[in-house]
Design an enzyme around this catalytic site. Structure first.
Site, PDB file in Angstrom:
ATOM      1  N   THR A  69       0.841  -1.202   0.000  1.00 58.36           N
ATOM      2  CA  THR A  69       0.000   0.000   0.000  1.00 58.36           C
ATOM      3  C   THR A  69       0.871   1.245   0.000  1.00 58.36           C
ATOM      4  OG1 THR A  69      -1.425  -1.310   1.454  1.00 58.36           O
ATOM      5  CG2 THR A  69      -2.021   1.009   1.128  1.00 58.36           C
ATOM      6  N   TYR A  87       6.669 -11.758   4.664  1.00 59.21           N
ATOM      7  CA  TYR A  87       5.519 -11.117   4.029  1.00 59.21           C
ATOM      8  C   TYR A  87       5.173 -11.926   2.785  1.00 59.21           C
ATOM      9  CZ  TYR A  87       2.921  -7.331   1.624  1.00 59.21           C
ATOM     10  OH  TYR A  87       1.991  -6.565   0.949  1.00 59.21           O
ATOM     11  N   LYS A 132       3.180 -12.162   7.776  1.00 61.53           N
ATOM     12  CA  LYS A 132       2.032 -11.405   7.326  1.00 61.53           C
ATOM     13  C   LYS A 132       1.598 -12.039   6.026  1.00 61.53           C
ATOM     14  CE  LYS A 132       0.366  -7.738   4.732  1.00 61.53           C
ATOM     15  NZ  LYS A 132       0.496  -6.392   4.163  1.00 61.53           N
TER      16      LYS A 132
END
Lengths: 337, 337, 337, 337
Positions: free
Chosen positions: C48, C136, C163
């Site tokens: 993001t 991630y 994550k």
């Protein structure tokens, strides 16, 4: 008024004999056992039931046997997909006579049709069927039914629900959000047992889960726990289904792993209609041993005399994960993704 | 007027030293060798050249070295993709000063952008670049460039061609059919060596093929055979590249197999910037032995002293085919396909 | 001992100015606002945050600003991925000095690496990093991390969590089941907000959710509701996030929809580093109007003066469903699936 | 000894009447026309022939009619796939009696089976069939047949060839390279007309191409040109088939576009067994107008009285390209790719 479609419906396997023909006595015995163990309904001619591998006459016979044996104790959701809309409608008429509660109709398969064609197909059936229809979305095998199409089809009174085997949680939420406002009674069933607890929590009325044909006690308990608000207990049980499901799904071509599981519960499933190689026959023996160990942990069967290996609980899964990674690589190399 | 972009451009690996730093002398020696062996052009900072694993400064240095060493003997197509359009334009300016014939710019990667974003990105570059730009379509790694977008981008004079690594033959035909009428001079290069002959026959001006960094003699010969109309001979050679390519592509993560191949031709490629596990180091030794056997069949190197196994020529391929089948199965099970 | 990683970490956008440069004052103001609104932590340099579109120096500057402004009020999970393992380790060292609680490192991208390469990459980092590392996994953009690899990596003390942005519920369960027995403290965070409630129920400690940068109050409330056992209320809120998320995700290339949302909460996000076409600029105005209507329903902003259209709540979703069906059709036509 | 399988075999549509029943006189007339126009063979019950939408009895009737009408003028390759191996073998026996040259058997569909299951299925058929068998690989609709499996199956004398509809050029080369050394007579036919020239050049004996049912003159000419070594002329014709094929394939669900094309050549194809919505009926009229314009360019029909639009030649293709890009984006967002 017909009973509500709710709870766990079993898309059951069809016991065969040594020649690969329908073993009616064993099928009847299996139906009794499933009902005794607490399933809320029966679902013949689903993907687990290998509907595609039977002739139209055999499919009718299977539904007739199941309806007859259930004898109103639990509702029957009859898989009614045939080669064309016309023949599917004839099957609907027959299954209404047999006393099925509703039919489940898989989206057209082989060709992958666009949403408009899927709509036109179900529309024709909805207008002619004398029995309630549930849509059956299984995008891994048949043309996908998307949210817009479901909403349009929910305008037909005859279409009363959808069974979704995508396992896609947000997709289920999108369907419910799109349809409930215009059809509060529309039924949503999940066909993906690994997310049964989340799906029930977000509003599904039940599930049609192959695993319930092997461990009907557990899926019933899971359903009851969620309904009783015992979420932590339900989630614990959900985790325990993971290994069992993965082994049955990924260790053999579907639905052979589930047929192997049903055998362990005491039913003869007979000779598969899909030929097996020598290697596959050996693999199946190994698979069944692992399954027996898992089912023994649950207390449903005794452990194999030769003992159980330490299970990491993830051999199958890892294999799948690795091939997934590899094939994505390959697909990319081929310039597709 | 700058020379036409035509023929086989080599997207070459970058030799590193033991610390993983650029090995400039070896890179210069490799450039000389490639030119001597007949490649039509050089293509630093491509996917084979691991542009993503170098810093912006290193990427500049690589192009500078290659342009300097080529010294006008062959044109240089310099990979110029940086993190943003602005920085990419700066790289274009730099590479123009270095004397590159044109730049090749990969579509934005990491995020998969929609066609409109891809268009906007290249448009910005086309308006500002002082050097000719070739689009680089590699949908396995970066946002795909579709036919409509290529046609729109072909309206910019600065954009002079496309290098397509999808390997999709009908897609190439669609591109050519859409662009040639409005830009007869637009250059189409294929990045998929397994279909080099068909691509040349249907109108591509050449290719940018990693395999040309290992066997530049063969890709040159293949190109010359097609130009001479000796299709049968070209196709025979095309078949012979199959095993070599598959082994280099599928036996290790790209582009390690090609680095192993370059080593066998006498260049030290050094320590990879992507770490390898113990197992991978062992696998790489095995891969290199197979590669040596293949290259020995072509007469480029001598066979390993320990001899060569009987090669079925398809071990890697079958593995890929099987995992492809398996993973499609898995993806379907997950309800995605 | 460092604080536990738990709760909702915001992978925030980076406000830019009119030239596309980092707008430090606005970033600081945004950090304050997020903390005031209850996020449990901050996550700069995520997807993001467009980490890929900044230079290595800019990425460092972003983390420095965020750590400085957070000033210990909430922990910072700093995205530390650079072009190579070596440079990533250097970033880890820097972010440790800045006071980050841990780093998050995306799996290698551009190339799709096999599990063994992914393992080797993270292993090298785990052995050298002076700061805790969270993996991630974002298979849509980078090399996937599979269950077997996670389990192997969980043996490194330095690796403290993962994550996961796949949104795949059974995959999360498989990870937890594989890792918890050997690392009870391992942290699982979901990056897919649409399944935040199910993920928390099945054992995730929290989430890193882009939507929390737009409506931090809601994700915090959702988290608190689940922790308080108010599942029905949490699920209701989960449904309400659906439309907002879908509009931000599917109406523009990621993360532009989220940037548009942040603007509506009162922050200038500036000129995107990804160029936009005229058509896209117009679409963005339309998108922002719809977003304003949705956020007005929540009471966060006032509705647009010109009023709000009746939202079916599924326009974007249906489009996606239809193209999914169409493209699967196309991929099959091309013989790939 | 039976004639060699070589050339273009037409997987033809089956004309229906207004009730959707087989229109036998029209089918016979169509068979005569195809033979007159130069097709090398006929292929009833293929995917184009909608075998899946007929009953087992109807499928037999279709083959009986075609064999009877062909009357030995051209060989018949009869699609023989039924629900199970047993029933497929029975169909083989029947088609042998009807005088078919060979049967073509699609890999098991609906379920996606692993290579070992695909092998076991064809093995059982190969051991029992009284008629030569060609494998039919169409991975877009059925379980894929990989290179290793083909090589294993090529050991059965009864299996004489493969029809591959993947359109994957390197895959065809891999098959040929793997099988030719052990079975020099094995027949390779491509089902992807867009790469017919390349496929013939690399060694395919022919094709089974739906487009040959609409423009049999052109596919015959293309085949003859390649055989005569007139590659440039063949390639020019190959390009001209692109628009026609794309319009028929992508403007409607397969095979409706081809049915529309056959109508334009003067045959009534009747009411489709797949229901159409109002919108689809309108679209079909538009499609047929475009088709008429394309066929008029070839001189096969006269242009529509109302004139022809300027065709960009790529509307359909672009739409597909764009949705492909979009859906890949979506699949990635969902964490699958």
């Amino acid at each position: 008024m017909p009973a509500t479609i709710e709870g766990i419906f079993t898309p059951h396997v069809v016991p065969l004999d040594d020649q690969g023909n329908i073993n009616e006595p064993e099928l009847r015995r299996y139906v009794d056992w499933l009902i005794d163990k607490g399933v809320h309904g029966l679902y013949p001619n689903g993907s687990t039931g290998e509907f595609i591998r039977f002739s139209p006459e055999e499919r009718r016979r299977i539904v007739r046997i199941v309806c007859d044996q259930a004898a109103g104790r639990v509702p029957v959701l009859a898989g009614a997909a045939e080669a064309t809309a016309r023949e599917t409608i004839e099957a609907c008429e027959t299954y209404a006579e047999y006393g099925a509660r509703a039919v489940a109709i898989v989206s057209p398969y082989y060709y992958r049709l666009c949403p408009e064609s899927v709509y036109a197909y179900f529309r024709e059936i909805a207008l002619a069927s004398p029995i309630d229809v549930t849509l059956y979305n299984i995008p891994m095998f048949a043309s996908p039914i998307d949210v817009a199409t479901i909403r349009r089809l929910a305008e037909f009174e005859r279409i009363v629900g959808i069974k979704d085997s995508s396992g896609d949680v947000p997709f289920m939420m999108r369907m419910i959000q799109a349809v409930r406002p215009i059809r509060p009674d529309f039924v949503f069933l999940t066909g993906w047992e690994l997310v049964l607890v989340p799906m029930l929590l977000l509003g599904c009325q039940g599930g049609t889960n192959a695993i319930s044909g092997v461990v009907p006690e557990l899926t019933r308990k899971l359903f009851d726990l969620v309904r009783a608000g015992q979420i932590a207990e339900a989630m614990t049980l959900q985790y325990r289904l993971l290994e069992l499901f993965d082994v049955m799904l990924y260790s053999a071509d579907f639905p052979e792993g589930f047929r192997a599981g049903v055998e362990l519960r005491g039913f003869s499933t007979g000779r598969s209609r899909q030929p097996m190689s020598e290697g596959q026959r050996i693999d199946r023996v190994g698979l069944q041993r692992v399954l027996q160990c898992i089912l023994a942990d649950f207390g449903f069967v005794s452990a194999p005399a030769e003992g159980c290996p330490v299970r990491t609980g993830s051999i199958e899964r890892d294999r799948v994960a690795q091939i997934t990674a590899s094939v994505v690589h390959e697909l990319r190399q081929r310039g597709v993704l």
